[in-house]
Design a protein around this motif. Structure first.
Motif, PDB file in Angstrom:
ATOM      1  N   ARG A  25       0.845  -1.197   0.000  1.00 37.20           N
ATOM      2  CA  ARG A  25       0.000   0.000   0.000  1.00 37.20           C
ATOM      3  C   ARG A  25       0.880   1.248   0.000  1.00 37.20           C
ATOM      4  N   VAL A  26       0.397   2.285  -0.670  1.00 43.63           N
ATOM      5  CA  VAL A  26       1.062   3.582  -0.616  1.00 43.63           C
ATOM      6  C   VAL A  26       0.607   4.237   0.681  1.00 43.63           C
ATOM      7  N   PRO A  27       1.555   4.618   1.561  1.00 44.62           N
ATOM      8  CA  PRO A  27       1.186   5.198   2.859  1.00 44.62           C
ATOM      9  C   PRO A  27       0.254   6.403   2.714  1.00 44.62           C
ATOM     10  N   GLU A  28      -0.652   6.527   3.674  1.00 46.24           N
ATOM     11  CA  GLU A  28      -1.581   7.645   3.772  1.00 46.24           C
ATOM     12  C   GLU A  28      -2.554   7.738   2.603  1.00 46.24           C
ATOM     13  N   THR A  29      -2.834   6.585   1.964  1.00 49.03           N
ATOM     14  CA  THR A  29      -3.859   6.539   0.920  1.00 49.03           C
ATOM     15  C   THR A  29      -4.761   5.334   1.185  1.00 49.03           C
ATOM     16  N   ASP A  30      -5.976   5.394   0.672  1.00 47.44           N
ATOM     17  CA  ASP A  30      -6.921   4.285   0.830  1.00 47.44           C
ATOM     18  C   ASP A  30      -6.965   3.377  -0.390  1.00 47.44           C
ATOM     19  N   LYS A  31      -6.599   3.907  -1.565  1.00 40.54           N
ATOM     20  CA  LYS A  31      -6.818   3.169  -2.806  1.00 40.54           C
ATOM     21  C   LYS A  31      -5.550   2.744  -3.538  1.00 40.54           C
ATOM     22  N   LEU A  32      -4.400   3.255  -3.157  1.00 41.81           N
ATOM     23  CA  LEU A  32      -3.210   3.040  -3.984  1.00 41.81           C
ATOM     24  C   LEU A  32      -2.327   1.889  -3.514  1.00 41.81           C
ATOM     25  N   ILE A  33      -1.902   1.090  -4.488  1.00 40.36           N
ATOM     26  CA  ILE A  33      -0.926   0.021  -4.271  1.00 40.36           C
ATOM     27  C   ILE A  33       0.250   0.270  -5.199  1.00 40.36           C
ATOM     28  N   LYS A  34       1.456   0.184  -4.635  1.00 39.06           N
ATOM     29  CA  LYS A  34       2.693   0.296  -5.418  1.00 39.06           C
ATOM     30  C   LYS A  34       3.205  -1.109  -5.676  1.00 39.06           C
ATOM     31  N   CYS A  35       3.383  -1.435  -6.947  1.00 43.98           N
ATOM     32  CA  CYS A  35       3.862  -2.767  -7.319  1.00 43.98           C
ATOM     33  C   CYS A  35       5.192  -2.673  -8.061  1.00 43.98           C
ATOM     34  N   MET A  36       6.044  -3.653  -7.829  1.00 46.66           N
ATOM     35  CA  MET A  36       7.256  -3.833  -8.622  1.00 46.66           C
ATOM     36  C   MET A  36       6.925  -4.909  -9.643  1.00 46.66           C
ATOM     37  N   ILE A  37       7.072  -4.579 -10.929  1.00 49.02           N
ATOM     38  CA  ILE A  37       6.621  -5.453 -12.002  1.00 49.02           C
ATOM     39  C   ILE A  37       7.800  -5.882 -12.871  1.00 49.02           C
ATOM     40  N   ASP A  38       7.886  -7.186 -13.132  1.00 44.91           N
ATOM     41  CA  ASP A  38       8.892  -7.756 -14.021  1.00 44.91           C
ATOM     42  C   ASP A  38       8.321  -7.809 -15.436  1.00 44.91           C
ATOM     43  N   PHE A  39       8.952  -7.076 -16.350  1.00 46.62           N
ATOM     44  CA  PHE A  39       8.579  -7.113 -17.760  1.00 46.62           C
ATOM     45  C   PHE A  39       9.680  -7.756 -18.597  1.00 46.62           C
ATOM     46  N   GLY A  40      10.551  -8.521 -17.951  1.00 51.34           N
ATOM     47  CA  GLY A  40      11.650  -9.148 -18.673  1.00 51.34           C
ATOM     48  C   GLY A  40      12.781  -8.192 -18.973  1.00 51.34           C
TER      49      GLY A  40
END
Length: 110
Positions: A25-40
């Motif tokens: 979760r992104v701190p101090e937010t209700d809706k945001l998620i921070k993801c690390m994504i592998d695109f090769g």
């Protein structure tokens, strides 16, 4: 429905399957998620999505999901996001899209 676009406009969108390596979760937010994504690629990308009110971050890890990867970077609540998750839904009727078989990270849409 939105305005009609040409096939040339659609061809500009680079959609790729990414594998979620980490999510929080992104701190101090209700809706945001921070993801690390592998695109090769050599370095995973950070992408912020507004789905935390519908999905828990830990349930995203390991999932293969489609992303638009050629959007200009955008800073959201202090986090630079380098793409956009593709999903469908309205309100609480929300679904993540995913391939029906595993594919290599970075596989492009056709």
């Amino acid at each position: 429905m939105k305005d009609e676009i040409s096939i040339n406009d659609f061809a500009k969108v680079d959609i790729r399957i990414g594998t979620v390596l980490a999510a929080e979760r992104v701190p101090e937010t209700d809706k945001l998620i921070k993801c690390m994504i592998d695109f090769g690629e050599e370095t995973p990308r950070t992408i912020v999505s507004g789905i935390a009110h519908l999905r828990e971050p830990e349930h995203l890890v390991g999932k293969q999901l489609p992303y638009i990867v050629n959007l200009a970077p955008r800073t959201i609540k202090g986090v630079e996001s380098n793409g956009m998750l593709l999903a469908v839904g309205e309100g609480d009727a929300f679904a993540l899209l995913h391939p029906d078989i595993a594919v290599p990270s970075g596989t492009a849409g056709k």
